[in-house]
Enzyme design. Structure first.
Site, PDB file in Angstrom:
ATOM      1  N   GLU A 215       0.833  -1.205   0.000  1.00 32.22           N
ATOM      2  CA  GLU A 215       0.000   0.000   0.000  1.00 32.22           C
ATOM      3  C   GLU A 215       0.867   1.255   0.000  1.00 32.22           C
ATOM      4  OE1 GLU A 215      -0.382  -2.616   1.993  1.00 32.22           O
ATOM      5  OE2 GLU A 215      -2.488  -3.073   2.351  1.00 32.22           O
ATOM      6  N   GLY A 269       5.478  -1.808  14.982  1.00 32.20           N
ATOM      7  CA  GLY A 269       4.779  -0.799  14.175  1.00 32.20           C
ATOM      8  C   GLY A 269       3.646  -0.109  14.922  1.00 32.20           C
ATOM      9  N   ARG A 270       2.820  -0.900  15.628  1.00 35.17           N
ATOM     10  CA  ARG A 270       1.643  -0.300  16.276  1.00 35.17           C
ATOM     11  C   ARG A 270       1.976   0.437  17.563  1.00 35.17           C
ATOM     12  NH1 ARG A 270       1.409  -5.687  15.725  1.00 35.17           N
ATOM     13  NH2 ARG A 270       1.390  -7.063  17.544  1.00 35.17           N
ATOM     14  N   LYS A 514      -2.235 -11.065   2.596  1.00 27.68           N
ATOM     15  CA  LYS A 514      -1.281 -10.323   1.753  1.00 27.68           C
ATOM     16  C   LYS A 514      -0.721 -11.231   0.672  1.00 27.68           C
ATOM     17  CE  LYS A 514       0.799  -7.379   5.322  1.00 27.68           C
ATOM     18  NZ  LYS A 514       2.066  -7.046   5.976  1.00 27.68           N
TER      19      LYS A 514
END
Ligand code: F6P
Length: 548
Positions: A215, A269-270, A514
């Protein structure tokens, strides 16, 4: 050292909780208040500018003490030490979990593989500060020598949700820069953003820990192509910066080495908004406010690390959540902020909570036979009252809710603020007390209804009440108080993961989709006949190809 691997359902505390549950499951909150003098006082934690009341929960003193026993029995204290000291608690990915190191003071020491990482962290913080100041002050200018007016954060998941939520939540503190977020691979998203922008005065921040995310790279490529229709090739180095661990891939994309803000594998990441992933926050509200956000989070870290468990906000909010999830079989939890600024807060929490604790294999590698990750959802009050509160009040599901409110409004309209907060207080009161048959009857009688009409309406107008809520009342929405609130949820996630005996810091569940999408994309973009899917998927793809 690895985390302990205690199946919570085999603990003594769990058996006691199971037996205790039978004695309390039908007790009404009103009865719990009646039997416990000073309950609200005993079940409120005042900490800094936070006032957290958990008295409106279906728990007694005994429930709390058993939940604390459970925390002790699964080795929470030991796990906390491993978390803060940089043990490899993200075992399945072989990584430390050290987002807390991003917000410690410069004098602290945190070691990864024997090396103190604090100097590196502060080097990057200095780079964020200098760059933010230069962009905000107009010292760094566009390729055509104009000051920047807009910033676009290009990222997804943790590389989008955290910065986007904080930028929105702190919009009261923002400067003249307009910040936009492009995340979805849906081309209409990027095109809607692009159409508002002047390439001559826009700065692009590509955020991707791995720099391999489809993305983000698709959006970054589309934006660069669009940019180069107006700007010369050498303008890219003035308008594109990146945040990533993957320096080689960033360079291959064509970004100047000086424009790379590094991050580290030991930041998930989060949980990364405290790192250079928060660059768009610093650009939008200024570095000092970004630093205040970090300071707030650090204060919550210290509270979590040092406070006794019964007064420890992340600990008892996590334990209450386990209580409803695993004993009452509650399916979800709502987070209702009474501030329009926190419009994106629940969406942000969904990744943190559901990507972390949506697991069905325990730390021994065994399939779990008890409930783990909670479903989280919510919208700001009072809007949500006019949308889904009916179901919380009178539906068949038990939905524990966290109400977050701020005593002071930022623009200072006291009349609105009092109206907002009267709803904030009224809803938790109504959820707890409900409305009895007697009250409904008296109300209807006073309206002069016939006996027959009254009896017809009464069942529909009764509220059972007994709906649990936590009230988190904070003095004011500031960068610091927001930092505390976010860190509170980060630690709540950690505590739940420890109790459920799962690994909270991997996310293998997002991989399969994915992989399949990549296969299908190749098929969609080639002329080959596609016939290796199940019948349903096959038909859907074929129909899409016919009508696209
Ligand atoms: O959704 C899966 C995920 O790996 C998240 O954990 C992460 O925040 C997001 O994708 C984006 O990853 P990256 O920052 O590497 O582009």
């Amino acid at each position: 050292m690895a985390l302990q691997t205690v199946n919570p359902t085999t603990t003594v505390a769990w058996s006691k909780l199971r037996a205790h549950f039978k004695t309390i499951e039908n007790t009404h909150l009103k009865a719990l208040f009646a039997e416990h003098q000073n309950r609200a006082h005993d079940m409120t934690v005042r900490w800094e500018d936070f006032f957290v009341d958990y008295s409106k929960h279906r728990v007694s003193k005994e429930t709390i003490s058993l939940l604390l026993e459970l925390a002790n029995e699964v080795g929470l204290k030991d796990a906390m030490q491993k978390y803060f000291e940089g043990d490899v608690i993200n075992q399945t990915e072989g990584r430390e979990v050290l987002h807390t190191a991003l917000r410690v003071p410069e004098s602290a020491q945190v070691f990864v593989n024997g090396e103190n990482v604090i100097p590196e962290i502060f080097e990057v913080k200095q780079k964020i500060k200098t760059f933010s100041n230069q962009i905000i002050n107009g010292d760094l200018k566009s390729y055509s020598n104009k000051p920047f007016t807009d910033v676009v954060n290009i990222g997804i998941g943790g590389s989008d949700l955290g910065p986007a939520m904080v930028v929105d939540s702190l919009s009261y503190y923002k400067n003249h820069l307009n910040t936009h977020f492009v995340s979805n691979v849906d081309g209409d998203h990027v095109n809607e953003i692009i159409k508002k922008l002047n390439p001559e005065t826009t700065l692009f921040v590509i955020v991707s820990k791995t720099f391999t995310t489809q993305e983000t790279l698709s959006n970054a490529n589309t934006i660069r192509e669009w940019f180069l229709k107006e700007a010369p090739q050498d303008a890219v180095s003035k308008h594109f910066v990146a945040v990533s661990t993957n320096i080689e891939k960033v360079k291959a994309f064509g970004i100047d080495e000086n424009n790379i803000f590094p991050m580290w594998n030991w930041v998930g990441g989060r949980f990364s908004l405290w790192s250079a992933v928060g660059l768009s926050i610093s650009l939008t509200v200024g570095y000092d406010n970004f630093d205040q956000l970090l300071l707030g989070a650090h204060k919550m870290d210290t509270h979590f690390k040092t406070e006794a468990f019964d007064k420890n906000i992340p600990v008892f909010t996590a334990l209450l959540s386990v209580w409803y999830n695993n004993f009452f079989n509650a399916e979800s939890e709502a987070v209702i902020p009474y501030s329009q600024y926190l419009n994106q807060f629940a969406t942000y929490l969904q990744q943190g909570i559901m990507e972390s604790n949506g697991k069905s294999v325990d730390r021994n590698g065994d399939t779990i036979d008890y409930q783990t990750g909670t479903i989280i959802w919510g919208e700001p009050g009072t809007n949500s009252q006019h949308a889904f509160f009916q179901l919380i009040h009178q539906g068949t599901k038990l939905i524990p809710a966290e109400f977050i409110g701020f005593a002071k409004s930022l623009h200072g309209n006291q009349d609105h603020q009092d109206k907002l907060m009267s709803n904030f207080f009224a809803q938790t009161e109504a959820l707890m007390n409900g409305k009895s048959k007697d009250v409904v009857e008296a109300e209807l009688r006073s309206q002069g209804l016939s006996e027959e009409k009254m009896n017809e309406l009464i069942p529909f107008k009764i509220f059972e009440g007994n709906k649990p809520t936590t009230t988190i009342l904070i003095e004011k929405l500031t960068p610091q108080s927001l930092g505390k609130l976010i860190a509170m949820y980060e630690h709540k996630i950690f505590v739940q993961g420890i109790i459920w005996n799962i690994f909270s810091y991997d996310q293998f569940g997002v991989e399969l989709g994915k992989q399949l999408a990549n296969t299908i994309l190749t098929e969609l973009q080639s002329a080959n006949v596609i016939n290796n899917h199940d019948e349903s998927t096959q038909n859907l793809i074929k129909h899409y190809q016919d009508i696209r």
